[in-house]
Design an enzyme around this catalytic site. Structure first.
Site, mmCIF file in Angstrom:
data_model
loop_
_atom_site.group_PDB
_atom_site.id
_atom_site.type_symbol
_atom_site.label_atom_id
_atom_site.label_comp_id
_atom_site.label_asym_id
_atom_site.label_seq_id
_atom_site.Cartn_x
_atom_site.Cartn_y
_atom_site.Cartn_z
ATOM 1 N N SER A 260 -2.751 4.161 0.424
ATOM 2 C CA SER A 260 -2.325 5.424 1.012
ATOM 3 C C SER A 260 -0.809 5.553 0.853
ATOM 4 C CB SER A 260 -2.758 5.489 2.481
ATOM 5 O OG SER A 260 -2.433 6.739 3.047
ATOM 6 N N SER A 261 -0.206 6.401 1.652
ATOM 7 C CA SER A 261 1.216 6.690 1.490
ATOM 8 C C SER A 261 1.867 6.955 2.839
ATOM 9 C CB SER A 261 1.393 7.920 0.592
ATOM 10 O OG SER A 261 2.725 8.384 0.610
ATOM 11 N N TYR B 187 -0.087 16.638 -0.865
ATOM 12 C CA TYR B 187 -0.276 15.223 -1.194
ATOM 13 C C TYR B 187 -0.360 14.389 0.078
ATOM 14 C CZ TYR B 187 0.724 10.532 -2.946
ATOM 15 O OH TYR B 187 0.669 9.190 -3.221
ATOM 16 N N LYS C 157 -3.637 12.143 1.571
ATOM 17 C CA LYS C 157 -3.594 10.724 1.931
ATOM 18 C C LYS C 157 -3.961 10.526 3.405
ATOM 19 C CE LYS C 157 -2.512 8.656 -1.927
ATOM 20 N NZ LYS C 157 -3.425 7.655 -2.524
#
Length: 271
Positions: free
Chosen positions: A152-153, A167, A171
């Site tokens: 993930s981020s 985006y 995530k």
């Protein structure tokens, strides 16, 4: 002799996006821990994928294959997993690492300019595709000890500027799915489902996002907002994935592990 808890000997893994960046580092590190069979995916650069596998073989990898896979393929899960099982001559996938992601700077736009096709593309690639791959992998996990690790981020935890907003949301959706999978299937599958929440890291994607901002912005951001005062390296992430993939992490499930060097903007969101 009892196998060391850190060892991945006799295990099989799929790592998506394994031809470069974080995925490449993960693939190489897993083989350093004794991984026996490995399938990595690539989108267009077969030579880069083969280069990753060559490095893995130097670490003792017994069997490795590269599979061309597109995150925007609605049937990616079934197709990828069946190719991996056949190519690796195995009925079992012990470890799945969903690392591949999608962000096209040419399509990035403010929320006022966001179109449904672009929104759907980002969500399909970064949320649906990994869930599709997990779903196809589930029947082939081992009786116990399976590992599903989603990359993930930090953007999933932040309020993001317009170009990165979708985006980040994609995530965050992946994080939510992962927690739900852990709650739903941990008992039946005796497997763990975790995410690694990655902060600024030197990858192709890092440079892609960097194009949305003034030159040097991302590097200075990382130095200013990270306790470590540097940008992460792919190997930093690979070490955490290697831990989650092994028996040492058997008591970690449904977690989102931060891998950001102490990214200060994320710390309040984790409290």
């Amino acid at each position: 002799m009892t196998q060391a808890p850190w060892s991945l000997a006799r295990k099989t893994a799929i790592v998506t996006g394994g031809s470069r960046g974080i995925g490449r580092a993960i693939a190489i590190h897993l083989t350093c821990k004794g991984l026996s069979k490995l399938a990595i995916t690539y989108i267009s650069n077969l030579a880069a994928a083969e280069s990753t596998l060559d490095e893995c073989r130097k670490n003792g990898l017994g069997m490795g294959i590269a599979i061309k896979a597109d995150l925007l393929d609605p049937n990616i899960g079934h197709g990828l997993v069946q190719q991996a099982l056949a190519g690796l001559e195995t009925p079992t996938i012990d470890i799945l690492v969903n690392n591949a992601a999608y962000l096209d700077p040419s399509e990035a736009a403010s929320v006022e300019e966001l179109t449904l096709p672009v929104f759907q593309k980002v969500m399909q690639a970064n949320a649906f595709a990994p869930i599709s791959i997990i779903s196809a992998t589930m029947p082939h996990l081992p009786v116990s000890g399976g590992r599903v690790i989603n990359i993930s981020s930090a953007a999933a935890k932040l309020a993001n500027p317009g170009p990165v907003m979708t985006y980040g949301a994609s995530k965050a959706a992946l994080d939510s799915f992962t927690r739900s999978l852990a709650a739903e299937f941990a008992t039946d599958k005796a497997a763990t489902f975790n995410t690694v929440c990655v902060g600024p890291t030197v990858t192709d994607g890092f440079h892609v996002v960097g194009k949305l901002y003034p030159e040097g912005f991302m590097e200075e951001l990382a130095k200013a907002f990270t306790a470590a005062q540097r940008v992460g390296m792919p190997q930093d992430i690979a070490f955490i994935v290697g831990f989650l993939a092994g028996e040492e992490a058997r008591w970690v499930n449904g977690a989102c592990m931060s891998a950001n060097g102490g990214f200060r903007e994320v710390l309040p969101a984790l409290s």
